[in-house]
Write a protein that holds these residues in place. Sequence first.
Motif, short mmCIF file in Angstrom:
data_model
loop_
_atom_site.label_atom_id
_atom_site.label_comp_id
_atom_site.label_asym_id
_atom_site.label_seq_id
_atom_site.Cartn_x
_atom_site.Cartn_y
_atom_site.Cartn_z
N UNK A 1 -18.45 8.02 5.52
CA UNK A 1 -18.28 8.52 6.89
C UNK A 1 -18.28 7.38 7.90
N UNK A 2 -18.45 6.15 7.42
CA UNK A 2 -18.52 5.00 8.33
C UNK A 2 -17.16 4.74 8.98
N UNK A 3 -17.20 4.01 10.09
CA UNK A 3 -15.97 3.70 10.82
C UNK A 3 -15.03 2.88 9.94
N UNK A 4 -15.60 1.94 9.17
CA UNK A 4 -14.77 1.09 8.33
C UNK A 4 -13.95 1.87 7.32
N UNK A 5 -14.58 2.86 6.70
CA UNK A 5 -13.87 3.67 5.71
C UNK A 5 -12.89 4.61 6.39
N UNK A 6 -13.33 5.26 7.46
CA UNK A 6 -12.47 6.24 8.13
C UNK A 6 -11.26 5.58 8.78
N UNK A 7 -11.39 4.29 9.17
CA UNK A 7 -10.26 3.59 9.77
C UNK A 7 -9.32 2.99 8.73
N UNK A 8 -9.73 3.02 7.46
CA UNK A 8 -8.86 2.50 6.40
C UNK A 8 -7.66 3.42 6.21
N UNK A 9 -6.55 2.85 5.80
CA UNK A 9 -5.36 3.66 5.56
C UNK A 9 -5.55 4.54 4.34
N UNK A 10 -4.78 5.61 4.27
CA UNK A 10 -4.83 6.49 3.11
C UNK A 10 -4.50 5.71 1.83
N UNK B 1 0.84 -1.20 0.00
CA UNK B 1 0.00 0.00 0.00
C UNK B 1 0.87 1.25 0.00
N UNK B 2 0.57 2.22 -0.88
CA UNK B 2 1.42 3.42 -0.95
C UNK B 2 1.21 4.35 0.25
N UNK B 3 2.21 5.15 0.52
CA UNK B 3 2.13 6.14 1.58
C UNK B 3 1.63 7.46 0.99
N UNK B 4 0.85 8.17 1.76
CA UNK B 4 0.29 9.45 1.32
C UNK B 4 1.38 10.52 1.35
N UNK B 5 1.77 11.06 0.17
CA UNK B 5 2.84 12.06 0.15
C UNK B 5 2.32 13.50 0.24
#
Length: 369
Positions: free
Chosen positions: A139-148, A90-94
């Motif tokens: 806005x769900x927890x699942x999406x918000x807890x996902x990595x960038x 998974x890429x890092x958010x630059x």
Amino acid sequence: MGTSHGGAAAMSNKLSQFLTSRLRNRILFTLVLLAIPLVLGLLVTYEVIQVDWISFMEVQPSFRPMEAPRPVPADSIPVNGPVYIQGMGSPENPIEADEVSLQRGQILYAINCAVCHGPNGKGDGPVAAYLAEEPADLTSVGVQDSSDGTLFLVITNGVPGTMPALRENLTPRERWDIVNYIKSGTLTPPEVTSAALEGQRTPVPTLIPATMPPVDLTGGGGPAKCSIGALDLIGLWVEAGTPESDPFPFTDVNGAACQATFAEDVLPLFTESNVWFPGAVACSSCHNANLAAASANMDLSTYEGILAGSYRTDASAAGNDILGGGVWTDSTLFFKLSTGQMPLGRPANIPLDEHGPVISAGSQVSETP
């Protein structure tokens, strides 16, 4: 002695003539050899000799919409920003989630995502009711807890069968801006202009919210309406070349003799929502008179704008022809509409038709006794 000297001179003269003749022949032979490929090349170039070269982009191995992404060649290096390469994780958010990035993300989200996920990210966009699967609540927890990086990959590659890949619609920077906006937890409709995007790859059009009125297929009162494929109707107008308000004839799907005009029957196909599929936004939402912000600098909201074409520098300038020079099936506009690239947001469960959706247009021509 004199005779011997004269004979030698004659022999020398003959030898000189022989060598001169031989050299001349070699030069002529060489020129002929060089001229043959040149002449053949000119004959092919000017189609005196016609060679059936494959020159169309669509005639090549390709992935269909919603299919898995094309494998990346080994040792590939991204050239336009941090992107995902298979096998690298998974890429890092630059991109820092600063005010500029969030403002850009807000605008880009409204254009590319809100039609399905809704203006506030709740999965209740205007197209959502017509999709086979309900769009995700961002806005769900699942999406918000996902990595960038996870969100970036979803935007880049899509979700097969449910969400289209946006890697060709958005630059890596634009995708990261959307990620930052989604993760900010403040998803609200934008109240800003596209000024934050100046200097980037392309101007981003302002999406005009669609009211989604139902398409009138009954025809109401007056002369009986005709039924015809939307793409066929546009094509008949293009090939007839009639002015904005002049009628042009056509035969509807039931064999009835009909006539229509651009102003009354063709233009609404670009300016009204809900025409090309249930929930479709109007083409003029992205292609309108605000050329600086309009997608492809193209105005599909007026007769003059459609004739003027795409990539126009200003309102008085003509752009690239989008009507195929009068041959509808050769036109850019036909290609975009018939392949589902316009308008955006077409559900995967609604098949494409080469004639377009059957619409009610024009009126039947009364037979004279």
